[in-house]
Motif scaffolding. Structure first.
Motif, PDB file in Angstrom:
ATOM      1  N   MET A   1       1.029  -1.165  -0.207  1.00 45.12           N
ATOM      2  CA  MET A   1      -0.071  -0.043   0.130  1.00 45.12           C
ATOM      3  C   MET A   1       0.958   1.120   0.020  1.00 45.12           C
ATOM      4  O   MET A   1       1.825   1.321   0.475  1.00 45.12           O
ATOM      5  CB  MET A   1      -0.919   0.175   1.171  1.00 45.12           C
ATOM      6  CG  MET A   1      -1.891  -1.257   1.446  1.00 45.12           C
ATOM      7  SD  MET A   1      -2.967  -1.346  -0.132  1.00 45.12           S
ATOM      8  CE  MET A   1      -4.070   0.121   0.176  1.00 45.12           C
ATOM      9  N   ALA A   2       0.232   2.289  -0.564  1.00 46.81           N
ATOM     10  CA  ALA A   2       1.374   3.622  -0.828  1.00 46.81           C
ATOM     11  C   ALA A   2       0.285   4.807  -0.817  1.00 46.81           C
ATOM     12  O   ALA A   2      -0.731   4.687  -1.106  1.00 46.81           O
ATOM     13  CB  ALA A   2       1.840   3.528  -2.155  1.00 46.81           C
ATOM     14  N   LEU A  56      -8.013   9.684   7.497  1.00 44.02           N
ATOM     15  CA  LEU A  56      -6.627  10.149   7.021  1.00 44.02           C
ATOM     16  C   LEU A  56      -6.160  10.874   8.300  1.00 44.02           C
ATOM     17  O   LEU A  56      -4.859  10.881   8.872  1.00 44.02           O
ATOM     18  CB  LEU A  56      -6.809  11.146   5.907  1.00 44.02           C
ATOM     19  CG  LEU A  56      -6.905  10.593   4.518  1.00 44.02           C
ATOM     20  CD1 LEU A  56      -7.272  12.040   3.474  1.00 44.02           C
ATOM     21  CD2 LEU A  56      -5.629   9.861   4.026  1.00 44.02           C
ATOM     22  N   ARG A  57      -7.027  11.384   8.908  1.00 42.42           N
ATOM     23  CA  ARG A  57      -6.657  12.006  10.249  1.00 42.42           C
ATOM     24  C   ARG A  57      -6.085  11.266  11.434  1.00 42.42           C
ATOM     25  O   ARG A  57      -5.170  11.516  12.205  1.00 42.42           O
ATOM     26  CB  ARG A  57      -7.906  13.049  10.883  1.00 42.42           C
ATOM     27  CG  ARG A  57      -7.973  14.248  10.359  1.00 42.42           C
ATOM     28  CD  ARG A  57      -9.102  15.020  10.993  1.00 42.42           C
ATOM     29  NE  ARG A  57      -9.402  16.311   9.942  1.00 42.42           N
ATOM     30  CZ  ARG A  57      -8.643  17.442  10.189  1.00 42.42           C
ATOM     31  NH1 ARG A  57      -7.509  17.258  10.964  1.00 42.42           N
ATOM     32  NH2 ARG A  57      -8.918  18.533   9.371  1.00 42.42           N
ATOM     33  N   GLN A 205      -6.277  -0.256   3.248  1.00 41.03           N
ATOM     34  CA  GLN A 205      -7.286  -0.911   2.457  1.00 41.03           C
ATOM     35  C   GLN A 205      -8.481  -0.281   2.518  1.00 41.03           C
ATOM     36  O   GLN A 205      -9.464  -0.196   1.596  1.00 41.03           O
ATOM     37  CB  GLN A 205      -6.844  -2.411   2.752  1.00 41.03           C
ATOM     38  CG  GLN A 205      -5.660  -2.980   2.017  1.00 41.03           C
ATOM     39  CD  GLN A 205      -5.506  -4.425   2.661  1.00 41.03           C
ATOM     40  OE1 GLN A 205      -6.225  -4.837   3.459  1.00 41.03           O
ATOM     41  NE2 GLN A 205      -4.397  -5.051   2.138  1.00 41.03           N
ATOM     42  N   ALA A 206      -8.913  -0.297   4.032  1.00 41.82           N
ATOM     43  CA  ALA A 206     -10.230   0.347   4.372  1.00 41.82           C
ATOM     44  C   ALA A 206     -10.449   1.791   3.648  1.00 41.82           C
ATOM     45  O   ALA A 206     -11.394   2.141   3.058  1.00 41.82           O
ATOM     46  CB  ALA A 206     -10.376   0.392   5.639  1.00 41.82           C
ATOM     47  N   LEU A 207      -9.328   2.614   3.906  1.00 40.65           N
ATOM     48  CA  LEU A 207      -9.458   3.755   3.068  1.00 40.65           C
ATOM     49  C   LEU A 207      -9.524   4.145   1.641  1.00 40.65           C
ATOM     50  O   LEU A 207      -9.996   4.907   0.761  1.00 40.65           O
ATOM     51  CB  LEU A 207      -8.124   4.721   3.620  1.00 40.65           C
ATOM     52  CG  LEU A 207      -8.018   5.496   4.756  1.00 40.65           C
ATOM     53  CD1 LEU A 207      -6.858   6.062   5.286  1.00 40.65           C
ATOM     54  CD2 LEU A 207      -9.078   6.546   4.794  1.00 40.65           C
ATOM     55  N   ASP A 208      -8.988   2.814   1.024  1.00 37.66           N
ATOM     56  CA  ASP A 208      -8.727   2.830  -0.303  1.00 37.66           C
ATOM     57  C   ASP A 208     -10.314   2.476  -0.803  1.00 37.66           C
ATOM     58  O   ASP A 208     -10.764   3.041  -1.811  1.00 37.66           O
ATOM     59  CB  ASP A 208      -7.935   1.658  -0.817  1.00 37.66           C
ATOM     60  CG  ASP A 208      -7.650   1.603  -2.193  1.00 37.66           C
ATOM     61  OD1 ASP A 208      -7.857   2.634  -2.822  1.00 37.66           O
ATOM     62  OD2 ASP A 208      -7.146   0.899  -2.888  1.00 37.66           O
ATOM     63  N   LYS A 209     -11.186   1.528  -0.152  1.00 37.58           N
ATOM     64  CA  LYS A 209     -12.379   1.319  -0.488  1.00 37.58           C
ATOM     65  C   LYS A 209     -13.173   2.526  -0.224  1.00 37.58           C
ATOM     66  O   LYS A 209     -14.023   2.800  -1.317  1.00 37.58           O
ATOM     67  CB  LYS A 209     -12.781   0.264   0.563  1.00 37.58           C
ATOM     68  CG  LYS A 209     -12.360  -1.059   0.135  1.00 37.58           C
ATOM     69  CD  LYS A 209     -12.786  -2.070   1.001  1.00 37.58           C
ATOM     70  CE  LYS A 209     -12.024  -3.657   1.081  1.00 37.58           C
ATOM     71  NZ  LYS A 209     -12.539  -4.479   1.683  1.00 37.58           N
ATOM     72  N   VAL A 226      -5.204   8.941  -3.974  1.00 37.13           N
ATOM     73  CA  VAL A 226      -4.341   9.150  -3.019  1.00 37.13           C
ATOM     74  C   VAL A 226      -3.736   7.760  -2.378  1.00 37.13           C
ATOM     75  O   VAL A 226      -2.623   7.595  -2.346  1.00 37.13           O
ATOM     76  CB  VAL A 226      -4.884  10.015  -1.923  1.00 37.13           C
ATOM     77  CG1 VAL A 226      -3.830  10.251  -0.682  1.00 37.13           C
ATOM     78  CG2 VAL A 226      -5.369  11.506  -2.518  1.00 37.13           C
ATOM     79  N   VAL A 227      -4.722   6.881  -2.073  1.00 35.48           N
ATOM     80  CA  VAL A 227      -4.458   5.555  -1.533  1.00 35.48           C
ATOM     81  C   VAL A 227      -4.321   4.593  -2.407  1.00 35.48           C
ATOM     82  O   VAL A 227      -5.288   4.321  -3.102  1.00 35.48           O
ATOM     83  CB  VAL A 227      -5.295   5.354  -0.362  1.00 35.48           C
ATOM     84  CG1 VAL A 227      -4.699   3.912   0.438  1.00 35.48           C
ATOM     85  CG2 VAL A 227      -5.684   6.388   0.594  1.00 35.48           C
TER      86      VAL A 227
END
Length: 231
Positions: A1-2, A56-57, A205-209, A226-227
């Protein structure tokens, strides 16, 4: 992840950046600006944006803190060794070396009060930063500055009434002890990162979704992925 873009977290907003320019800004976790223009969102879009912003925070400051703490740990150990030792010119030279190293790494990770910045990079790159880049740099810096400190101290004592002498072997044992202490602290940070890596990947991965859903509802965000999951 990046993280494919730079991210700046501040109490009042989040900025998504490229080449030091803000392309996307989220104000108060609910207002979206894309390239400086306000984007109208309905209630569902706003709720999704809030989930993304809050994720993100929680996540970015933790990553930044691990890296920044590692840098500060190493540099503070070196700086403590030469405080009050040597001439003003020597101290200025040593501090310049420390400041140069600090600037080099802080361009990638910034923590100032409640502001956090993370440059584009993957979790693997963060691990390499601690292991492959930071440790050798601090090792070289420690040997250069601390070796010079011992040289200045030895020269001063040679001219004192005590006529004190230190052998090169004793001198480098002292330098080596400091380097080992610094590396031990950096290893602790690397272990902390390794222990949290699975959790970090799950969060990303959760943020990516969430980000994917947001892109589907706000197509103008598609160019700011971004993710990302690295191949």
């Amino acid at each position: 992840m990046a993280f494919a873009h730079g991210i700046l977290i501040a109490p009042e907003h989040i900025r998504i950046m490229q080449n030091n320019r803000t392309h996307v800004q989220i104000n108060a976790d609910s207002q979206l600006f894309i390239r400086g223009e306000w984007t109208t969102l309905n209630a569902e879009d706003t709720a999704l944006l809030q989930r993304y912003s809050q994720g993100l925070r929680k996540f970015v400051p933790e990553i930044v803190s691990i890296a920044v703490d590692g840098v500060e740990l190493g540099l503070s150990g070196i700086e403590a060794m030469f405080t009050g030792i040597g001439s003003e010119a020597q101290q200025a030279e040593w501090r310049e070396l420390v400041n140069e190293t600090t600037f080099q790494w802080m361009s990638r990770f910034v923590r100032t009060n409640e502001h956090f910045y993370l440059a584009p990079q993957s979790l693997n790159e963060l691990d390499y930063f601690l292991h492959g880049e930071l440790k050798p740099q601090l090792d070289n810096l420690a040997r250069h500055t601390v070796g010079a400190v011992w040289g200045a101290l030895r020269d001063a004592l040679r001219h004192s009434d005590n006529n004190f002498e230190r052998t090169d072997n004793q001198e480098w044992q002292s330098v080596g002890a400091l380097v080992n202490k610094i590396n031990s602290g950096l290893d602790a940070k690397a272990v902390e990162l390794e222990e949290k890596s699975a959790l970090f990947c799950q969060r990303m991965q959760a943020l990516d979704k969430i980000e994917l859903q947001l892109h589907q509802r706000v197509p103008a965000l598609l160019r700011y992925d971004v993710v990302a999951q690295k191949d």
